[in-house]
Design an enzyme around this catalytic site. Structure first.
Site, PDB file in Angstrom:
ATOM      1  N   ALA A 124       0.811  -1.223   0.000  1.00 13.23           N
ATOM      2  CA  ALA A 124       0.000   0.000   0.000  1.00 13.23           C
ATOM      3  C   ALA A 124       0.842   1.269   0.000  1.00 13.23           C
ATOM      4  CB  ALA A 124      -0.947  -0.010   1.198  1.00 13.23           C
TER       5      ALA A 124
ATOM      6  N   ILE B 161      -4.400  -4.759   7.036  1.00 15.43           N
ATOM      7  CA  ILE B 161      -5.111  -5.369   8.151  1.00 15.43           C
ATOM      8  C   ILE B 161      -4.301  -5.132   9.419  1.00 15.43           C
ATOM      9  CG2 ILE B 161      -6.016  -7.513   9.138  1.00 15.43           C
ATOM     10  CD1 ILE B 161      -6.315  -8.582   6.253  1.00 15.43           C
TER      11      ILE B 161
ATOM     12  N   HIS C 167       2.952  -0.450  12.878  1.00 10.92           N
ATOM     13  CA  HIS C 167       3.202  -0.374  11.433  1.00 10.92           C
ATOM     14  C   HIS C 167       1.884  -0.165  10.677  1.00 10.92           C
ATOM     15  CE1 HIS C 167       5.307  -0.977   7.695  1.00 10.92           C
ATOM     16  NE2 HIS C 167       4.494  -1.961   7.357  1.00 10.92           N
TER      17      HIS C 167
END
Length: 182
Positions: free
Chosen positions: A59, A85, A91
């Site tokens: 991402a 997720i 992070h």
């Protein structure tokens, strides 16, 4: 629960000229990314847009890839797809915030982007949101990009005439002899 709510979506825009869209997908969670991509490409096809798909590792790379294409190519719009997720570390927050901020900054600089990067607490939430037969967030991201392309075209300014004139432009001569060609 969000899945039970009804959300308004404006009617799909129509276009007089072809629309070319770049879809940037981060297939870190491949099955989720595949569903997001299926929803996005179906929406683009229904709208008659042509598209190209490129993959990036995650991402965080989605806005960078869109930025490169926006500077160096001729796409009308962009769709960013991926999934983050929540895990056991911070992070998650970094990836969510920075990928979203990167996409927002590109949008504010003129890129027509639909953000389809899911940021969820667990896999089940991601599966529901990515499923083209359920929440179809990939299709929603493609629709958002198309709406921004339409808005950009609606507000497009005609050429201002500032700068050099193309060869063959008729100029009025300073004398009374009439028009001359440049």
């Amino acid at each position: 629960m969000a899945s039970a709510e009804q959300h308004y979506s404006p009617p799909r825009p129509t276009f007089d000229a072809p629309v070319k869209v770049l879809v940037v997908v981060a297939p870190y969670y491949k099955d989720i990314a595949d569903n997001l991509l299926a929803g996005a490409t179906a929406e683009l096809e229904v709208a008659g847009a042509s598209y190209e798909v490129v993959e990036v590792p995650g991402a965080l790379e989605v806005p960078t890839a869109i930025g490169i294409a926006h500077r160096q190519s001729n796409f009308d719009g962009y769709v960013g797809l991926g999934c983050v997720i929540r895990g056991e570390t911070t992070h998650y927050d970094t990836v969510c915030n920075d990928s979203s901020r990167g996409i927002t900054m590109l949008g504010l600089s003129g890129a027509c982007i639909g953000n389809g990067i899911l940021t969820v607490e667990n896999r089940k939430q991601a599966e529901v949101r990515a499923d083209p037969k359920d929440q179809n967030k990939g299709g929603g991201a493609a629709a958002a990009a198309l709406h921004l392309v339409a808005l950009t075209r609606k507000f497009a300014k005609p050429p201002s005439g500032v700068g050099f004139k193309p060869a063959g432009t008729v100029l009025m001569a300073e004398t009374t002899k009439g028009p001359t060609t440049a």
